[in-house]
Design an enzyme around this catalytic site. Structure first.
Site, PDB file in Angstrom:
ATOM      1  N   VAL A 204      15.764   2.157  16.469  1.00  0.00           N
ATOM      2  CA  VAL A 204      17.040   2.642  16.995  1.00  0.00           C
ATOM      3  C   VAL A 204      18.159   1.919  16.255  1.00  0.00           C
ATOM      4  O   VAL A 204      18.234   0.701  16.286  1.00  0.00           O
ATOM      5  CB  VAL A 204      17.176   2.372  18.506  1.00  0.00           C
ATOM      6  CG1 VAL A 204      18.519   2.883  19.014  1.00  0.00           C
ATOM      7  CG2 VAL A 204      16.034   2.990  19.277  1.00  0.00           C
TER       8      VAL A 204
ATOM      9  N   ALA B 259       0.831  -1.203   0.000  1.00  0.00           N
ATOM     10  CA  ALA B 259       0.000   0.000   0.000  1.00  0.00           C
ATOM     11  C   ALA B 259       0.861   1.246   0.000  1.00  0.00           C
ATOM     12  O   ALA B 259       1.919   1.295   0.640  1.00  0.00           O
ATOM     13  CB  ALA B 259      -0.919   0.006   1.218  1.00  0.00           C
TER      14      ALA B 259
ATOM     15  N   LYS C 201      14.732   8.309  19.365  1.00  0.00           N
ATOM     16  CA  LYS C 201      15.429   7.037  19.516  1.00  0.00           C
ATOM     17  C   LYS C 201      15.851   6.782  20.953  1.00  0.00           C
ATOM     18  O   LYS C 201      15.690   5.681  21.487  1.00  0.00           O
ATOM     19  CB  LYS C 201      16.655   6.997  18.594  1.00  0.00           C
ATOM     20  CG  LYS C 201      16.299   6.969  17.119  1.00  0.00           C
ATOM     21  CD  LYS C 201      17.545   7.021  16.245  1.00  0.00           C
ATOM     22  CE  LYS C 201      17.183   7.013  14.761  1.00  0.00           C
ATOM     23  NZ  LYS C 201      18.373   7.088  13.884  1.00  0.00           N
TER      24      LYS C 201
ATOM     25  N   ASP D 147      14.920  13.508  15.864  1.00  0.00           N
ATOM     26  CA  ASP D 147      14.954  12.079  15.534  1.00  0.00           C
ATOM     27  C   ASP D 147      15.796  11.313  16.555  1.00  0.00           C
ATOM     28  O   ASP D 147      15.429  10.212  16.986  1.00  0.00           O
ATOM     29  CB  ASP D 147      15.519  11.893  14.124  1.00  0.00           C
ATOM     30  CG  ASP D 147      15.513  10.435  13.695  1.00  0.00           C
ATOM     31  OD1 ASP D 147      14.414   9.849  13.582  1.00  0.00           O
ATOM     32  OD2 ASP D 147      16.606   9.868  13.485  1.00  0.00           O
TER      33      ASP D 147
ATOM     34  N   GLY E 187      22.294  11.771  -0.177  1.00  0.00           N
ATOM     35  CA  GLY E 187      21.042  11.150   0.233  1.00  0.00           C
ATOM     36  C   GLY E 187      21.040  10.646   1.657  1.00  0.00           C
ATOM     37  O   GLY E 187      20.175   9.840   2.036  1.00  0.00           O
TER      38      GLY E 187
ATOM     39  N   LEU F 222      21.098  -2.349  13.300  1.00  0.00           N
ATOM     40  CA  LEU F 222      21.891  -2.810  14.442  1.00  0.00           C
ATOM     41  C   LEU F 222      20.972  -3.435  15.502  1.00  0.00           C
ATOM     42  O   LEU F 222      19.893  -2.918  15.776  1.00  0.00           O
ATOM     43  CB  LEU F 222      22.669  -1.646  15.059  1.00  0.00           C
ATOM     44  CG  LEU F 222      23.735  -0.988  14.168  1.00  0.00           C
ATOM     45  CD1 LEU F 222      24.400   0.158  14.921  1.00  0.00           C
ATOM     46  CD2 LEU F 222      24.770  -2.000  13.718  1.00  0.00           C
TER      47      LEU F 222
ATOM     48  N   ALA G  69      18.748   1.468  13.050  1.00  0.00           N
ATOM     49  CA  ALA G  69      18.403   0.804  11.784  1.00  0.00           C
ATOM     50  C   ALA G  69      18.582  -0.701  11.916  1.00  0.00           C
ATOM     51  O   ALA G  69      17.839  -1.359  12.634  1.00  0.00           O
ATOM     52  CB  ALA G  69      19.207   1.391  10.638  1.00  0.00           C
TER      53      ALA G  69
END
Length: 815
Positions: free
Chosen positions: A605, A500, A678, A674, A660, A609, A607
């Protein structure tokens, strides 16, 4: 000698009649063939009788039956050169004339007596046999056997039992000499009074079994439109497997509990006389089919799973049951007098209650007979009112060798638990050849699917719905597609059944083609909604649905509670849920525990890891978090690494954006929010009752810059802060230190700020772009537990999500 029986689906058209003729002629003789009515004819005759009893016009129904039979007869004209079409049409017309006479006579008296109904219902079998005899006589002499002359029943009930001894003797008397080829209509025999009587459901199979006993056949073949008996209903479970060999006892249990291919009455005479039974397919005659004999295949402990729908359970209970001799006998005597079959019995050890199952259509009649049998006990309060649960089903495991394998029942009930099916009653015979559970009928399909997966395929399934087709979502789709071979090697069935975006939602129960998902999604007109997903899960009988949230959308995050409540697992990279109100965080954890669903957010937290998992493992082992320091932003890690390589803050930020690594608006990275989210997740995992507003958040840049929402404006104003920031860099480097943007937990408080660290600090050597965490606990001190690695980018985030998805496997795989 061999007996071959052909069902109605094998006799639906003239062409199929001709195929059966060819099959018979290809067999070694002598043999006997038994025939059902052409497909649909018996049902049409039942409708005709109902019309008689309702005193309605019969003309259309009689014409319909006549047209069907005359068409089949006429269509045989060109199939065989010597076929006597005139004789065939004459015989068919004679049968139809007799049918009309019976029907019109019954219409005159306003109802159809049972004896006449039996004559009428056997018209289709008589037609099939006469037509087949005419076709076969073009090449062979044929004897037509009349079952009314030798199949002798013991009673005149709806499901009469045949007296095999009397029938064998009558057969030898009537048919002392047979041609090499004999044919016989199935479905009927003679009552004790000598009247024609039908033999009930699957009566033609029963007729064939009786004939096999009478002629002392070595084998009885049941020819139908499937390759044999399957270990579960193939109409409900696509992965159903054919059973090559099974014992008589297994076949009887399987047919008793709902298998449509056979009836228990068919197996009983064959088992008593040691006659093998073969189930074969007229559309695929070369296939060996299923062999039923005294032996069973040794490979599998559980041979099959059967289901019986439209069941009602009655409960007779009360203080009058305790210690009273003969109560059970009276219960089942009442059912016997009502001619109601009891399917399953379950009795409490305290003798307080007896529960038993009957066909759903018979439940009200069963209640009336019980109330009549126990009217005094009910009147005096010794028994509670007869309770009845409707809309139930029975799922049964069947296998001769289940008693030799420990834990079969445990695995059965565990599978039902994974299917989230509530067990209402349980029954098991002493040999453990069958284990049955009564469940709600609406859940029977889910129960069959998951039991088959666990007990036969032993292949756990994950039905994933991915929300968000941005950078991370696309990468995860690619990874799942790439890893399909590996998943198959690991015996894991992971399918993306839903994808979706913000406007459209693509759903496919058998899995989306991931090589072409974008075009399929663009063609969709409906969007995502929980109710639509719930209905889809029900319709597709999905048993392990998983929501994968690859967005940062607040509304979706606030829907997790409803997804968990609807029995979805939730896997998410979206931090908005875990960093919303503390009360919502606790609600999510509680709902996941209540529904026994997984709520997984490792990628919140670090990614990819393993931060959350390691922390949870330490806490489960009784450890306690004392202090935490961590670099939790890959983009800020890269920027701070570049500034120590000589770039200004604005230059490093521009470079990170061009590569990026940052959000489209780098202010969203440099404002530190951000990172604050975390560290809040970590703090809450450690048991700290904190809100996001409790965190001491110091952005990388002045607040006025951090609050800018326009990316171009932010990048235009950022160089004005370079000089001031350079002073922080120079001061740190003068002391042989480096700047790091660090999240800190200490003394029950959280902070996010720029910190200058010396060479002996765990975060000093971190490479640009890496995440690193230094965790001090009761078990890890004074040296901290270090987790370090690249924690930014779509690939590692998607990999982290992929890992969490695999943790939703619905059961442990066997080794």
């Amino acid at each position: 000698m061999k007996v071959m029986k052909f069902g109605g689906s094998s006799l639906a058209t003239a062409e199929k009649f001709n195929q059966v003729v060819a099959l018979i002629e290809s067999q070694q003789q002598p043999l006997c063939a038994v025939f059902s009515a052409p497909q649909g004819i018996t049902n049409d005759l039942v409708v005709l009788i109902e019309l008689i009893n309702q005193q309605q016009d019969l003309t259309h129904q009689l014409d319909l039956i006549s047209q069907q039979l005359l068409t089949i007869s006429a269509d045989c004209t060109n199939l065989r050169a010597e076929f006597d079409v005139s004789k065939s049409q004459q015989q068919t017309a004679g049968l139809l004339d007799q049918l009309r006479i019976w029907a019109q006579g019954c219409a005159m008296i306003g109802h159809c007596p049972p004896k006449t109904a039996a004559q009428m219902l056997s018209t289709g079998e008589k037609f099939s046999t006469l037509l087949m005899a005419t076709l076969l006589r073009t090449v062979h002499p044929v004897t037509v056997l009349d079952p009314k002359l030798f199949i002798c029943t013991e009673d005149d009930s709806i499901e009469p039992k045949v007296d095999l001894v009397q029938s064998t003797a009558a057969f030898k008397q009537k048919y002392s000499a047979l041609t090499d080829l004999s044919v016989m209509p199935g479905f009927y025999g003679a009552s004790p009074e000598g009247d024609l009587i039908t033999l009930g459901r699957n009566g033609s199979d029963y007729s064939a079994a009786v004939l096999a006993v009478c002629v002392a056949a070595q084998a009885c073949e049941i020819w139908t439109d499937v390759d044999g008996i399957y270990n579960v209903d193939p109409r409900l479970v696509a992965e159903a497997q054919l059973i090559e060999q099974m014992s008589y006892q297994e076949a009887m249990e399987l047919s008793y509990f709902g298998a449509k291919v056979l009836h228990p009455k068919t197996i009983t005479p064959l088992a008593q006389h040691g006659i093998q039974c073969q189930i074969k397919n007229t559309l695929n005659p070369a296939h060996p089919g299923t062999l039923i004999s005294a032996e069973t295949a040794k490979q599998r402990v559980v041979k099959a799973i059967s289901n019986l729908s439209d069941v009602a359970m009655l409960n007779v209970c009360g203080p009058g049951m305790k210690g009273m001799v003969g109560m059970a006998a009276r219960v089942f005597q009442a059912m016997s007098e009502a001619n109601i079959s009891v399917i399953l019995i379950s009795q409490s050890s305290s003798e307080y209650s007896i529960s038993f199952c009957v066909p759903g259509s018979e439940s009200q009649r069963a209640i009336r007979h019980l109330e009549n049998a126990f009217r005094l006990e009910l009147k005096n309060g010794l028994l509670e009112p007869i309770a009845c649960q409707q809309n139930l089903a029975i799922i049964t495991l069947i296998g001769d060798r289940m008693h030799q394998q420990k834990g079969t029942a445990s695995r059965f009930f565990s599978a039902l638990s994974h299917a989230r099916v509530n067990i209402i009653a349980i029954a098991q015979d002493s040999s453990e050849r069958s284990i049955s559970a009564v469940v709600r009928a609406k859940r029977i399909d889910d129960a069959l699917v998951i039991c088959h997966q666990q007990l036969f395929l032993k292949k756990p399934r994950i039905d994933a719905f991915l929300i968000g087709c941005g950078t991370v979502g696309r990468e995860l789709i690619q990874q799942i597609n790439k890893q399909q071979n590996w998943l198959q090697e690991q015996n894991i069935d992971l399918k993306l059944v839903g994808i979706a975006n913000s406007r459209q939602c693509l759903l496919q129960g058998d899995g989306i083609d991931l090589d072409d998902w974008e075009a399929q999604l663009q063609a969709c007109t409906e969007g995502l909604s929980l109710e639509r997903l719930r209905q889809f899960v029900r319709d597709a009988h999905l048993t392990n649905p998983v929501i994968i949230d690859c967005t940062s959308n607040q509304d979706i995050a606030m829907s997790y509670l409803r997804y968990l409540e609807a029995n979805f697992h939730v896997v998410t990279a979206n931090k908005k849920a875990n960093t919303d109100r503390l009360a919502y965080y606790h609600q999510l954890q509680a709902m996941a525990a209540k529904k026994q669903r997984r709520f997984l957010y490792e990628t919140n937290v670090g990614a990819g890891l393993p931060v959350i998992d390691n922390l949870q493992s330490l806490l489960r082992a009784g450890d306690e978090l004392l202090q935490f320091e961590g670099i939790l932003s890959g983009s800020l890690s890269f920027i701070f690494g570049e500034i120590h390589q000589g770039l200004s803050l604005s230059e490093a930020t521009l470079k990170a954006r061009d590569l990026g690594y940052t959000e489209p608006n780098p202010a969203e990275d440099l404002n530190g929010l951000d990172v604050a989210r975390k560290v809040l997740v970590i703090a809450r995992e450690a048991g700290m009752a904190l809100e996001l507003s409790d965190i001491d958040l110091q952005p990388v840049v002045p607040q006025a810059l951090a609050d800018l929402t326009d990316a171009d404006e932010f990048m235009a104003q950022l160089p004005a802060y370079d000089a001031e920031f350079q002073q922080l860099i120079d001061r740190a480097e003068d002391q042989q230190q480096k700047l790091r943007y660090v999240a800190i937990i200490q003394g029950g408080q959280c902070a996010v700020k720029i910190q200058s660290v010396a060479a002996d600090h765990p975060l000093y050597e971190i490479e640009a772009g890496e995440n690193a965490l230094a965790i001090n606990t009761q078990y890890y001190q004074p040296k901290p537990f270090i987790i370090r690695g690249y924690g930014a980018g779509a690939a590692v985030t998607a990999a982290g999500l992929f890992g969490d998805v695999l943790r939703t496997l619905s059961w442990e795989q066997e080794h």
